[in-house]
Scaffold this motif. Structure first.
Motif, PDB file in Angstrom:
ATOM      1  N   ILE A  97       0.872  -1.099   0.026  1.00 38.71           N
ATOM      2  CA  ILE A  97       0.004   0.058   0.161  1.00 38.71           C
ATOM      3  C   ILE A  97       0.812   1.302   0.038  1.00 38.71           C
ATOM      4  O   ILE A  97       0.729   2.199  -0.898  1.00 38.71           O
ATOM      5  N   ALA A  98       2.042   1.277   0.782  1.00 39.49           N
ATOM      6  CA  ALA A  98       2.912   2.455   0.828  1.00 39.49           C
ATOM      7  C   ALA A  98       3.595   2.648  -0.368  1.00 39.49           C
ATOM      8  O   ALA A  98       3.317   3.758  -0.880  1.00 39.49           O
ATOM      9  N   VAL A  99       3.984   1.547  -0.997  1.00 39.99           N
ATOM     10  CA  VAL A  99       4.732   1.938  -2.481  1.00 39.99           C
ATOM     11  C   VAL A  99       3.770   2.154  -3.377  1.00 39.99           C
ATOM     12  O   VAL A  99       3.977   3.127  -4.334  1.00 39.99           O
ATOM     13  N   ARG A 100       2.478   1.417  -3.640  1.00 38.88           N
ATOM     14  CA  ARG A 100       1.711   1.867  -4.792  1.00 38.88           C
ATOM     15  C   ARG A 100       0.904   3.335  -4.597  1.00 38.88           C
ATOM     16  O   ARG A 100       0.893   3.966  -5.590  1.00 38.88           O
ATOM     17  N   THR A 101       0.579   3.644  -3.302  1.00 36.84           N
ATOM     18  CA  THR A 101       0.017   4.987  -3.212  1.00 36.84           C
ATOM     19  C   THR A 101       1.141   6.012  -3.502  1.00 36.84           C
ATOM     20  O   THR A 101       0.692   7.031  -4.000  1.00 36.84           O
ATOM     21  N   THR A 102       2.288   5.745  -2.984  1.00 33.78           N
ATOM     22  CA  THR A 102       3.099   6.731  -3.268  1.00 33.78           C
ATOM     23  C   THR A 102       3.569   6.933  -4.813  1.00 33.78           C
ATOM     24  O   THR A 102       3.670   8.188  -5.178  1.00 33.78           O
ATOM     25  N   ARG A 103       3.683   6.001  -5.361  1.00 34.11           N
ATOM     26  CA  ARG A 103       4.027   5.957  -6.888  1.00 34.11           C
ATOM     27  C   ARG A 103       2.943   6.678  -7.557  1.00 34.11           C
ATOM     28  O   ARG A 103       3.090   7.290  -8.503  1.00 34.11           O
ATOM     29  N   ASP A 104       1.735   6.013  -7.262  1.00 40.19           N
ATOM     30  CA  ASP A 104       0.639   6.505  -7.873  1.00 40.19           C
ATOM     31  C   ASP A 104       0.112   7.979  -7.438  1.00 40.19           C
ATOM     32  O   ASP A 104      -1.035   8.582  -8.219  1.00 40.19           O
ATOM     33  N   SER A 105       0.695   8.521  -6.490  1.00 46.03           N
ATOM     34  CA  SER A 105       0.183   9.944  -5.985  1.00 46.03           C
ATOM     35  C   SER A 105       0.264  10.747  -6.972  1.00 46.03           C
ATOM     36  O   SER A 105       1.014  11.138  -7.790  1.00 46.03           O
ATOM     37  N   SER A 106      -0.835  11.771  -7.175  1.00 43.55           N
ATOM     38  CA  SER A 106      -0.977  12.842  -7.992  1.00 43.55           C
ATOM     39  C   SER A 106      -0.154  14.367  -7.746  1.00 43.55           C
ATOM     40  O   SER A 106       0.382  14.965  -8.412  1.00 43.55           O
ATOM     41  N   VAL A 107       0.319  14.240  -6.283  1.00 43.78           N
ATOM     42  CA  VAL A 107       1.197  15.318  -6.098  1.00 43.78           C
ATOM     43  C   VAL A 107       2.715  14.644  -5.881  1.00 43.78           C
ATOM     44  O   VAL A 107       2.806  13.424  -5.412  1.00 43.78           O
ATOM     45  N   THR A 108       3.694  15.372  -6.256  1.00 42.08           N
ATOM     46  CA  THR A 108       5.074  14.749  -6.490  1.00 42.08           C
ATOM     47  C   THR A 108       5.880  15.743  -5.509  1.00 42.08           C
ATOM     48  O   THR A 108       5.691  17.104  -5.684  1.00 42.08           O
ATOM     49  N   VAL A 109       6.638  15.167  -4.673  1.00 42.52           N
ATOM     50  CA  VAL A 109       7.541  15.750  -4.173  1.00 42.52           C
ATOM     51  C   VAL A 109       8.949  15.166  -4.681  1.00 42.52           C
ATOM     52  O   VAL A 109       8.812  13.920  -5.162  1.00 42.52           O
ATOM     53  N   GLY A 110      10.280  15.728  -4.730  1.00 41.33           N
ATOM     54  CA  GLY A 110      11.186  15.196  -5.496  1.00 41.33           C
ATOM     55  C   GLY A 110      11.446  13.879  -5.110  1.00 41.33           C
ATOM     56  O   GLY A 110      11.824  13.100  -5.716  1.00 41.33           O
ATOM     57  N   HIS A 111      11.816  13.604  -3.797  1.00 37.49           N
ATOM     58  CA  HIS A 111      12.239  12.432  -3.549  1.00 37.49           C
ATOM     59  C   HIS A 111      11.475  11.924  -2.007  1.00 37.49           C
ATOM     60  O   HIS A 111      11.237  12.846  -1.078  1.00 37.49           O
ATOM     61  N   VAL A 112      11.133  10.765  -2.120  1.00 33.92           N
ATOM     62  CA  VAL A 112      10.311   9.882  -0.953  1.00 33.92           C
ATOM     63  C   VAL A 112      11.361   8.713  -0.587  1.00 33.92           C
ATOM     64  O   VAL A 112      11.845   7.924  -1.550  1.00 33.92           O
ATOM     65  N   ARG A 113      11.649   8.772   0.782  1.00 32.36           N
ATOM     66  CA  ARG A 113      12.257   7.750   1.378  1.00 32.36           C
ATOM     67  C   ARG A 113      11.673   7.005   2.306  1.00 32.36           C
ATOM     68  O   ARG A 113      10.845   7.702   3.159  1.00 32.36           O
ATOM     69  N   PHE A 114      11.276   5.593   2.078  1.00 27.53           N
ATOM     70  CA  PHE A 114      10.838   4.940   3.117  1.00 27.53           C
ATOM     71  C   PHE A 114      11.866   4.455   4.297  1.00 27.53           C
ATOM     72  O   PHE A 114      13.026   3.672   3.742  1.00 27.53           O
ATOM     73  N   VAL A 115      11.766   4.738   5.443  1.00 30.67           N
ATOM     74  CA  VAL A 115      12.860   4.244   6.247  1.00 30.67           C
ATOM     75  C   VAL A 115      12.212   3.178   7.360  1.00 30.67           C
ATOM     76  O   VAL A 115      11.190   3.417   7.932  1.00 30.67           O
ATOM     77  N   LEU A 116      13.098   2.038   7.197  1.00 40.13           N
ATOM     78  CA  LEU A 116      12.733   0.973   7.661  1.00 40.13           C
ATOM     79  C   LEU A 116      13.585   0.453   8.919  1.00 40.13           C
ATOM     80  O   LEU A 116      14.727   0.693   8.705  1.00 40.13           O
ATOM     81  N   ALA A 117      12.725  -0.023  10.019  1.00 35.21           N
ATOM     82  CA  ALA A 117      13.723  -0.018  11.312  1.00 35.21           C
ATOM     83  C   ALA A 117      14.445  -1.278  11.192  1.00 35.21           C
ATOM     84  O   ALA A 117      15.452  -1.306  11.868  1.00 35.21           O
ATOM     85  N   GLY A 118      14.264  -2.448  10.390  1.00 34.18           N
ATOM     86  CA  GLY A 118      15.024  -3.445  10.385  1.00 34.18           C
ATOM     87  C   GLY A 118      15.212  -4.242   9.204  1.00 34.18           C
ATOM     88  O   GLY A 118      14.521  -3.816   8.019  1.00 34.18           O
ATOM     89  N   GLU A 119      16.034  -5.040   8.991  1.00 38.65           N
ATOM     90  CA  GLU A 119      16.476  -5.861   7.696  1.00 38.65           C
ATOM     91  C   GLU A 119      15.200  -6.267   7.011  1.00 38.65           C
ATOM     92  O   GLU A 119      14.923  -6.404   5.808  1.00 38.65           O
ATOM     93  N   ARG A 120      14.471  -7.226   8.061  1.00 40.90           N
ATOM     94  CA  ARG A 120      13.263  -7.802   7.601  1.00 40.90           C
ATOM     95  C   ARG A 120      12.284  -6.613   6.865  1.00 40.90           C
ATOM     96  O   ARG A 120      11.847  -7.150   5.677  1.00 40.90           O
ATOM     97  N   MET A 121      12.008  -5.653   7.285  1.00 43.58           N
ATOM     98  CA  MET A 121      11.025  -4.785   6.844  1.00 43.58           C
ATOM     99  C   MET A 121      11.741  -4.380   5.640  1.00 43.58           C
ATOM    100  O   MET A 121      11.039  -3.931   4.673  1.00 43.58           O
TER     101      MET A 121
END
Ligand code: AR6
Length: 174
Positions: free
Chosen positions: A135-159
């Motif tokens: 959901i995070a990836v799809r919604t961000t990729r499909d967003s109509s508003v764009t900011v230059g850079h989006v970073r998902f910050v994940l707490a561990g290797e598994r995530m």
């Protein structure tokens, strides 16, 4: 939009805006919320209290987003959003997608050019990681508003690996 993955701590990100996985009270909690308030200092909580008093007497509803100062964090703003609590008998995916969309909308309104997101709802709120990542990836990729850079910050290797797979699945290069 440039979408990247980072394994690390969201409070240390050198971006214009960091997104907080808050709760409706806006008055702090554990997880990402606790870390942001601890590292960012009292100014964030003061602005959150003011927002409660002025605009959100009943709390910030799930799926919405609102910005405050980032206090002592390297970022300029914290965008607080409230994820849905995971439910097995109700599909709340649209509310989770709304957190990403609304946070990006607020970020663009502020003029932020880089935004760091945690994996909203996948901690205390119990959302299954794979689905939350999709959901995070799809919604961000499909967003109509764009900011230059989006970073998902994940707490561990598994995530981190789960988000890598979600990016690959949706055909979004990391
Ligand atoms: N940096 C990046 N990711 C983190 C960090 C960090 N410093 N700390 C935890 N995570 P959660 P939620 C990951 O529980 O599920 C709070 O009490 C964590 O491993 O922070 O939306 C609020 O006040 C998980 O994958 O947020 C609310 O009451 C993800 O971030 C409630 O928790 C989100 O976990 C919100 O629950």
């Amino acid at each position: 939009m440039d979408i990247r993955l980072v394994q690390g701590d969201i409070t240390e990100q050198d971006v214009d805006a960091v997104v907080n996985a808050a709760n409706s009270s806006l008055l702090g909690g554990g997880g990402v919320d606790g870390a942001i308030h601890r590292a960012g200092g009292h100014e964030i909580l003061e602005e959150c209290r003011a927002l409660r008093a002025s605009s959100y007497g009943k709390g910030l509803p799930a799926g919405q987003a609102v910005a405050t100062t980032a206090g002592k964090l390297p970022a300029r703003w914290v965008i607080h959003t409230v994820g849905p609590v995971y439910s097995t008998n109700e599909d709340r995916s649209e509310t989770l997608a709304s957190c990403y969309r609304e946070s990006l909308r607020v970020a663009a309104e502020l003029g932020a050019r880089s935004v760091a997101f945690p994996a909203i709802s996948t901690g205390a709120y119990g959302w299954p990681a794979e689905d939350g990542a999709r959901i995070a990836v799809r919604t961000t990729r499909d967003s109509s508003v764009t900011v230059g850079h989006v970073r998902f910050v994940l707490a561990g290797e598994r995530m981190y690996e789960i988000f890598e797979r979600a990016l690959a699945e949706t055909g979004t290069a990391p």
